[in-house]
Design a protein around this motif. Structure first.
Motif, PDB file in Angstrom:
ATOM      1  N   LEU A 154       4.633  13.719  -3.101  1.00 23.10           N
ATOM      2  CA  LEU A 154       4.125  14.092  -1.777  1.00 23.10           C
ATOM      3  C   LEU A 154       2.605  13.963  -1.721  1.00 23.10           C
ATOM      4  O   LEU A 154       2.046  13.585  -0.689  1.00 23.10           O
ATOM      5  N   LYS A 155       1.942  14.249  -2.815  1.00 22.37           N
ATOM      6  CA  LYS A 155       0.497  14.034  -2.862  1.00 22.37           C
ATOM      7  C   LYS A 155       0.181  12.554  -2.665  1.00 22.37           C
ATOM      8  O   LYS A 155      -0.747  12.188  -1.932  1.00 22.37           O
ATOM      9  N   ASN A 156       0.999  11.688  -3.283  1.00 21.62           N
ATOM     10  CA  ASN A 156       0.827  10.247  -3.102  1.00 21.62           C
ATOM     11  C   ASN A 156       1.058   9.855  -1.654  1.00 21.62           C
ATOM     12  O   ASN A 156       0.329   9.014  -1.098  1.00 21.62           O
ATOM     13  N   HIS A 157       2.074  10.448  -1.001  1.00 21.43           N
ATOM     14  CA  HIS A 157       2.325  10.160   0.411  1.00 21.43           C
ATOM     15  C   HIS A 157       1.136  10.565   1.273  1.00 21.43           C
ATOM     16  O   HIS A 157       0.769   9.841   2.216  1.00 21.43           O
ATOM     17  N   VAL A 158       0.534  11.715   0.965  1.00 24.64           N
ATOM     18  CA  VAL A 158      -0.624  12.170   1.733  1.00 24.64           C
ATOM     19  C   VAL A 158      -1.796  11.204   1.549  1.00 24.64           C
ATOM     20  O   VAL A 158      -2.460  10.828   2.525  1.00 24.64           O
ATOM     21  N   VAL A 159      -2.047  10.805   0.306  1.00 24.24           N
ATOM     22  CA  VAL A 159      -3.157   9.882   0.030  1.00 24.24           C
ATOM     23  C   VAL A 159      -2.949   8.564   0.771  1.00 24.24           C
ATOM     24  O   VAL A 159      -3.878   8.040   1.409  1.00 24.24           O
ATOM     25  N   LYS A 160      -1.738   8.030   0.730  1.00 22.78           N
ATOM     26  CA  LYS A 160      -1.477   6.740   1.373  1.00 22.78           C
ATOM     27  C   LYS A 160      -1.547   6.850   2.898  1.00 22.78           C
ATOM     28  O   LYS A 160      -2.051   5.941   3.567  1.00 22.78           O
ATOM     29  N   ALA A 161      -1.058   7.971   3.463  1.00 26.06           N
ATOM     30  CA  ALA A 161      -1.189   8.168   4.909  1.00 26.06           C
ATOM     31  C   ALA A 161      -2.657   8.306   5.294  1.00 26.06           C
ATOM     32  O   ALA A 161      -3.094   7.797   6.334  1.00 26.06           O
ATOM     33  N   TYR A 162      -3.415   8.991   4.451  1.00 23.17           N
ATOM     34  CA  TYR A 162      -4.857   9.171   4.714  1.00 23.17           C
ATOM     35  C   TYR A 162      -5.570   7.821   4.661  1.00 23.17           C
ATOM     36  O   TYR A 162      -6.444   7.528   5.503  1.00 23.17           O
TER      37      TYR A 162
END
Length: 440
Positions: A154-162
Motif C-alpha cells: 500500500l505504501k508503494n501504491h501511495v508513492v505511485k499515485a503521488y
C-alpha cells in the motif's frame, strides 16, 4: 480582424481565470503525510491486522493442550427405579439395614438427590495436538508477514499515485506554457494578418491549436481528480478532494539499486514459507493422530437429598490411555489431504520465487530504458526550444508560415511531456524495485 483578436484574447483570459480558480481549491499534500495517513486509516491494513490478531488468538487457544480442563456442575434428580434408588442412597451415605428388605429393594419409594461435581481433566501426552499447535503458530507467523507486506504494498501504491499526480501537474504546467505561447502567437498572427503577411486561415489555425490545448487541459483536470480520489481511498478519506503534491524532483541517477539482487527474506516470501511450515506441521499432526493419548482425570462429588440434610462427598482420580485403532480410513484420508496441501504450498512458493525474479528483471530493464529516454529528451528539449525561438522571431517579421511555428511550438510541448513521462516511468520503476527489495 479586431473581432477575431478580441475573441482569442477573451478565451485566453478565461483560461487564466479558470486555472487560478482550480489551483485555489487544491489541498497541499506531502508524500510522507500521505503514507502516514494510509498506514493509520487504510481498511486493508486494518483487515490484515485483524487477521493477525485472530491468528494469535488461535495460538493462545492451542495452549489448552497443556492446561487442565476444569468444569463444575449441579444436578437435581428423583427416581424410584430399584437400581438407581439404591445407588442414590448409597452415594448419599444413607443406607440402613432396612434398605436390604427385598420388598424395599424391588419396589423402592421415590428418592431425590442433588449432586454437585467438580471435574478436572489434564492432558499428558497428545502428540497430534502438539503438532497442530506448531501449525497454528506457523500460520500466525504467516499472517504477521502478510501484514508487513500489505503495508509495504500500500505504501508503494501511495508513492505511485503521488508520482502520477506530480506528472499530471507537470503536464499541466507544460500545457499552460504552451497556452501562453499560443496566445502570444495568436496576437502575432492577428498583427501579421492586419499587415497583410498572412491570411485569416492562418489565424484560425492558431485558434484551433488553443482549443486543442484547452481540451487537453480539461482531460488533465479530470485525471487529477481521479488520482486524488484514489489517494483519498488509500488514506481512508472521503473522495472529492483535489490534492496538490510537492514539486517533482529533478531527474537523478539512482541506478545503483540495479546492482542489488532480489532477497529471499522478503516478507511475502517469508509468509509463504511460514504457510509451507504450517502445512508440514499439519501433515505431522495427521500422521500422529494414530498414536495413543494419555490423559489424567479427577472428580469430586457432593450428594444430598433435596432437604439438604445429610450429605456424602467422594472423589475419583485416574489415568486414561486411549488409542483409536480404526476410524474408517478417516486418518488415512486426513494424511493424504495434508500431503496434497503441503505439495501445493511448496509449488506455490517455488512459483512465487520464480515469478518475482522474472518481474524483478523486467522492472530493472524498465528503469534502465526510462533512464536512457530521460537523458536523450533533455537535449531534445533544448534543441526544440531553440528552433521555436528562431521561428518565432522570423514569424514576427513575416518570414515564417503559421504552420511552421505551430509545429515548432507543438514539438516543444511534446518533448517536455515526453521528458516528464520518461522521468515518471523511471521513478515508477524505481518505486517497484524498492518494493521488491523492501527498502524505503
Amino acid at each position: 480582424m479586431a473581432v477575431k483578436y478580441w475573441r482569442g484574447f477573451i478565451l485566453y483570459m478565461l483560461f487564466l481565470f479558470f486555472s487560478k480558480t482550480l489551483s485555489a481549491q487544491n489541498i497541499p499534500l506531502d508524500l510522507n503525510e500521505a503514507i502516514q495517513r494510509t498506514e493509520a486509516n487504510n481498511s486493508q491494513i486494518k483487515i490484515a491486522n485483524f487477521e493477525l490478531a485472530a491468528a494469535l488468538e488461535e495460538v493462545d487457544k492451542m495452549k489448552s493442550i497443556f492446561l487442565p480442563q476444569i468444569t463444575a456442575s449441579a444436578t437435581g434428580m428423583a427416581t424410584n427405579t430399584p437400581l438407581n434408588a439404591f445407588g442414590t442412597k448409597l452415594q448419599q451415605g444413607a443406607i440402613t439395614q432396612a434398605d436390604f428388605n427385598p420388598d424395599d429393594l424391588n419396589g423402592p419409594s421415590s428418592i431425590s438427590n442433588f449432586n454437585t461435581q467438580i471435574m478436572v481433566q489434564q492432558p499428558i501426552i497428545n502428540m497430534d495436538a502438539m503438532a497442530m499447535k506448531k501449525a497454528v503458530t506457523a500460520k500466525s507467523e504467516a499472517y504477521n508477514y502478510q501484514a508487513i507486506r500489505t503495508k509495504n504494498v500500500l505504501k508503494n501504491h501511495v508513492v505511485k499515485a503521488y508520482l502520477q499526480l506530480q506528472l499530471m501537474y507537470e503536464m499541466l504546467d507544460v500545457l499552460q506554457q504552451a497556452k501562453n505561447t499560443a496566445g502570444a502567437n495568436l496576437k502575432l498572427a492577428n498583427d501579421n494578418m492586419e499587415a497583410g503577411y498572412i491570411q485569416s486561415a492562418d489565424v484560425l489555425s492558431v485558434e484551433v491549436r488553443i482549443n486543442e490545448i484547452e481540451t487537453q487541459l480539461f482531460q488533465l483536470e479530470n485525471n487529477i481528480q481521479n488520482i486524488s480520489d484514489q489517494l483519498s481511498f488509500l488514506m481512508g478519506a472521503e473522495p472529492g478532494q483535489i490534492y496538490k503534491p510537492g514539486d517533482a524532483s529533478e531527474f537523478s541517477d539512482e541506478s545503483g539499486i540495479l546492482n542489488h539482487n532480489m532477497p529471499d527474506t522478503r516478507s511475502d516470501i517469508l509468509a509463504m514459507q511460514s504457510q509451507v511450515a504450517a502445512y508440514e506441521h499439519s501433515l505431522d499432526a495427521a500422521e500422529k493422530a494414530r498414536l495413543p493419548r494419555l490423559n489424567a482425570f479427577g472428580s469430586y462429588d457432593l450428594n444430598s437429598s433435596f432437604d439438604f440434610g445429610d450429605s456424602q462427598h467422594g472423589y475419583m482420580i485416574g489415568l486414561q490411555a486411549a488409542w483409536t485403532i480404526f476410524s474408517g480410513n478417516k486418518n488415512k484420508s486426513d494424511v493424504r489431504k495434508a500431503q496434497i496441501e503441503l505439495d501445493k504450498s511448496r509449488t506455490q512458493l517455488a512459483q512465487m520465487i520464480a515469478q518475482n525474479r522474472m518481474e524483478f528483471a523486467v522492472v530493472r530493464r524498465k528503469m534502465t530504458e526510462a533512464q536512457q529516454k530521460a537523458k536523450l529528451n533533455e537535449s531534445a528539449i533544448k534543441q526544440s526550444k531553440e528552433v521555436l525561438r528562431i521561428k518565432t522571431d522570423r514569424f514576427a517579421e513575416g518570414l515564417e508560415r503559421t504552420t511552421d511555428i505551430l509545429m515548432a511550438e507543438t514539438t516543444v510541448s511534446q518533448k517536455e511531456m515526453e521528458h516528464a513521462q520518461a522521468v515518471f516511468e523511471y521513478k515508477m520503476a524505481h518505486a517497484d524495485l524498492l518494493l521488491m527489495l523492501e527498502q524505503n
